[in-house]
Design an enzyme around this catalytic site. Structure first.
Site, PDB file in Angstrom:
ATOM      1  N   GLU A  15      39.957   4.396  -2.560  1.00  0.00           N
ATOM      2  CA  GLU A  15      38.737   5.094  -2.165  1.00  0.00           C
ATOM      3  C   GLU A  15      37.601   4.809  -3.138  1.00  0.00           C
ATOM      4  O   GLU A  15      36.440   4.659  -2.730  1.00  0.00           O
ATOM      5  CB  GLU A  15      39.004   6.591  -2.075  1.00  0.00           C
ATOM      6  CG  GLU A  15      39.931   6.960  -0.925  1.00  0.00           C
ATOM      7  CD  GLU A  15      40.299   8.413  -0.878  1.00  0.00           C
ATOM      8  OE1 GLU A  15      40.735   8.891   0.188  1.00  0.00           O
ATOM      9  OE2 GLU A  15      40.159   9.106  -1.918  1.00  0.00           O
ATOM     10  N   ASP A  75      35.837   8.484  -0.621  1.00  0.00           N
ATOM     11  CA  ASP A  75      36.589   9.356   0.277  1.00  0.00           C
ATOM     12  C   ASP A  75      35.722   9.780   1.455  1.00  0.00           C
ATOM     13  O   ASP A  75      36.156   9.750   2.612  1.00  0.00           O
ATOM     14  CB  ASP A  75      37.085  10.577  -0.495  1.00  0.00           C
ATOM     15  CG  ASP A  75      37.761  11.588   0.404  1.00  0.00           C
ATOM     16  OD1 ASP A  75      38.827  11.265   0.955  1.00  0.00           O
ATOM     17  OD2 ASP A  75      37.227  12.713   0.554  1.00  0.00           O
TER      18      ASP A  75
END
Length: 239
Positions: free
Chosen positions: A132, A60
């Protein structure tokens, strides 16, 4: 305690791990040296630990930094607000989930039977998180150049889209909430004040996970729009 039942959704074959590595090389652009990183990135929490959550944390942040740098260089005429709106549109969970589907993540997601029956393999939230996690795994196994190349390639078609500012703040906020499985924003007229020829409408906006926002305007619609704009600023700051 017995180990959770494992149900692997991936290509069958004489060597499942080889099929998984081949998929990663084709779709992610990298042949993993450490296969366990790839497997961890695709493992749902229903199977216990290790799972994708730690790699998601890393991926992320990496996605955010790489996307921000790319947008900064590409859209030189945008101010901070314009870049911020483009950024949040580009790295949203909905966008990540769409890319995950495009590269076939759902076919390789590792989860137990109950999670699969509950629809986890087709959840936007989970697919976005796993994408992610794969970015985090790419960085650890392949390094920055491999990771940047995948992100640029996977997100390329979204880079030329109009910034989210083109949408009405109420529409933006509702899409943000729905993409995260939250209830739609709720608007309530709290009061009306001022003389008849110049009224002020006071609106309260409720959004899951955030303090209510109270705004006012010369019309109910104007007050709701301002409340949505303020709520968007909060969710972007909290991202």
């Amino acid at each position: 305690m017995t180990e959770p039942e494992r149900s692997f959704v991936q290509d069958p074959g004489p060597d499942g791990s080889c099929a998984l590595l081949a998929w990663a090389e084709d779709k992610l652009g990298h042949r993993f040296a450490d296969r366990t990183l790839l497997e961890e990135a695709l493992t749902h929490r229903s199977l216990g630990s290790p799972n994708y959550e730690r790699l998601e944390f890393l991926g992320d942040r990496l996605l955010g930094a790489i996307a921000a740098l790319h947008l900064f260089r590409k859209f030189r005429d945008d101010d901070e607000g314009g870049l911020t709106r483009r950024y949040h549109q580009l790295v949203s969970g909905q966008t990540c989930a769409a890319i995950a589907r495009e590269i076939g993540v759902h076919r390789h997601l590792r989860l137990n039977q109950q999670a699969r029956a509950d629809g986890a393999a087709d959840s936007d939230n989970i697919l976005g998180d796993v994408l992610e996690a794969l970015i985090g795994a790419l960085w650890l196994d392949g390094g920055p150049d491999i990771t940047k190349a995948f992100i640029h390639r996977a997100f390329e078609s979204r880079l030329g889209t109009a910034p989210a500012a083109a949408k009405h703040p109420k529409s933006q906020l509702q899409e943000w909430a729905l993409a995260r499985g939250l209830r739609p924003p709720a608007y309530e007229l709290v009061s009306r004040s001022g003389p008849h020829h110049s009224p002020r409408f006071h609106v309260r906006l409720a959004l899951d996970g955030f303090e209510p926002v109270v705004s006012s305007g010369s019309s109910k619609q104007e007050a709701e729009t301002e409340a949505a704009r303020r709520a968007l600023a909060r969710v972007w700051d909290a991202a």
